[in-house]
Scaffold this motif. Structure first.
Motif, PDB file in Angstrom:
ATOM      1  N   ASP A 110       0.835  -1.213   0.000  1.00 55.69           N
ATOM      2  CA  ASP A 110       0.000   0.000   0.000  1.00 55.69           C
ATOM      3  C   ASP A 110       0.867   1.259   0.000  1.00 55.69           C
ATOM      4  O   ASP A 110       0.610   2.211  -0.744  1.00 55.69           O
ATOM      5  N   GLN A 127       2.653   1.738  -3.329  1.00 56.72           N
ATOM      6  CA  GLN A 127       1.691   2.167  -4.358  1.00 56.72           C
ATOM      7  C   GLN A 127       1.399   3.661  -4.231  1.00 56.72           C
ATOM      8  O   GLN A 127       1.375   4.387  -5.226  1.00 56.72           O
ATOM      9  N   GLU A 142      -0.236  -4.140  -7.237  1.00 58.72           N
ATOM     10  CA  GLU A 142      -1.558  -4.707  -6.974  1.00 58.72           C
ATOM     11  C   GLU A 142      -1.583  -6.193  -7.338  1.00 58.72           C
ATOM     12  O   GLU A 142      -2.201  -7.009  -6.635  1.00 58.72           O
ATOM     13  N   ARG A 158       0.003  -8.011  -4.541  1.00 57.92           N
ATOM     14  CA  ARG A 158      -0.934  -8.190  -3.424  1.00 57.92           C
ATOM     15  C   ARG A 158      -1.812  -9.427  -3.666  1.00 57.92           C
ATOM     16  O   ARG A 158      -2.011 -10.254  -2.779  1.00 57.92           O
ATOM     17  N   LYS A 159      -2.338  -9.535  -4.885  1.00 62.30           N
ATOM     18  CA  LYS A 159      -3.202 -10.670  -5.206  1.00 62.30           C
ATOM     19  C   LYS A 159      -2.453 -11.987  -5.053  1.00 62.30           C
ATOM     20  O   LYS A 159      -3.006 -12.982  -4.570  1.00 62.30           O
TER      21      LYS A 159
END
Length: 319
Positions: A272, A275, A292, A295-296
């Motif tokens: 986070d 980003q 992102e 993260r997944k």
């Protein structure tokens, strides 16, 4: 209801709850929706205190609520499974338990709620269930909760979330929405100045403090959490994260250090933070997208070190 005066910047939420109390028209389910760290949990405690203390001594009720020891209150939060045991996210943090996957609201916790609501309240007219970070609920638990909400007439639910869009629409539709909003800079600074938590900042440059405040998006509680996360990272790793590494070997070493030193929650926070930095400083949407995807991968339990290695090398290529 005077305690609501201690809640800063949430006039609409307080108006809704005060009206429900004064008119004695309490809904069976509320969704406290808004950013983390702006007073959702504190407001929930004040609200249920006003409901529960009708026939009891106020200070006694308040003490029981704050110690999570009221017989008619069940406070549920996401949990980890550690060696076959369910451990709450708060206990895991207090005990410094290292985890490889994020916490969840699980089916066994919903079963505990059903059992709790099946018993007659001891000291009040209704039983109250508060579910924190409800957006972390898994699919089977979500379906069981929906059925429980449909059949509950005497209990009171308060669901606390910062991501209401992640909930089933049928769950949202069964709750009265209580909206919480971000605070302005003056409100944030006032709360931060009065906070007892912000003490260990001698080795954090003022520029970094400003960056962490901006990253908190109008949430003083989130700022304190961000500061704690940043301070939990070793000085050596922090320094590496502050510079742009270009050598593939150094990037692979960085991936190893990140996964060796940080648990999954710290890694998700770091994603986070990076980003936000990539967008604010560079307006680089490609890096945001790559992070992102990382993260997944982590949430799908892909081997963390491999996921970080691939992502850092791809970001380096984009630069």
């Amino acid at each position: 209801m005077d305690n609501f005066q201690n809640i800063c910047g949430q006039d609409l939420a307080i108006k809704i709850l005060k009206s429900a109390i004064s008119k004695e028209h309490i809904s069976h389910a509320y969704l406290f929706s808004g950013p983390e760290g702006v007073g959702r949990k504190k407001t929930a405690k004040i609200f249920i205190e006003a409901i529960l203390d009708k026939n009891q001594e106020k200070e006694s009720t308040k003490r029981k609520i704050n110690s999570n020891n009221h017989p008619d209150l069940l406070w549920v939060e996401p949990s980890y499974i550690v060696q076959g045991q369910s451990i709450s996210q708060t206990k895991a943090k207090l005990d410094s338990i290292s985890t490889k996957s994020p916490p969840q609201i699980r089916l066994n916790q919903i079963k505990e709620i059903i059992e709790f609501l099946g018993k007659k309240p001891f000291e009040s007219e209704r039983s109250i269930v508060i579910i924190e970070d409800i957006e972390r609920i898994n699919e089977s638990a979500s379906n069981a909760l929906l059925k429980t909400l449909e059949e509950t007439y005497t209990g009171l639910f308060i669901l606390i979330t910062q991501r209401p869009e992640k909930l089933l629409s049928t769950i949202r539709s069964r709750c009265q929405i209580v909206p919480f909003t971000r605070l302005n800079d003056n409100q944030i600074n006032k709360i931060i100045e009065n906070s007892e938590v912000v003490q260990e900042i001698d080795d954090v440059p003022s520029k970094k403090i400003r960056e962490l405040i901006d990253f908190s998006y109008g949430s003083p509680g989130r700022y304190i959490i961000n500061l704690q996360y940043w301070l939990s990272i070793s000085t050596a790793l922090r320094q590496k994260l502050e510079i742009q590494l270009n050598n593939p070997i150094e990037l692979l070493k960085l991936a190893k250090e990140i996964t060796d030193e940080l648990n999954i929650e710290q890694q998700l926070w770091l994603i986070d933070f990076q980003q936000n930095r990539a967008w604010i400083k560079e307006k680089n949407s490609n890096i945001v997208i790559q992070l992102e995807e990382l993260r997944k991968q982590l949430l799908k339990f892909v081997q963390p070190r491999l996921a970080w290695e691939v992502t850092l090398l791809e970001i380096n290529f984009l630069n």
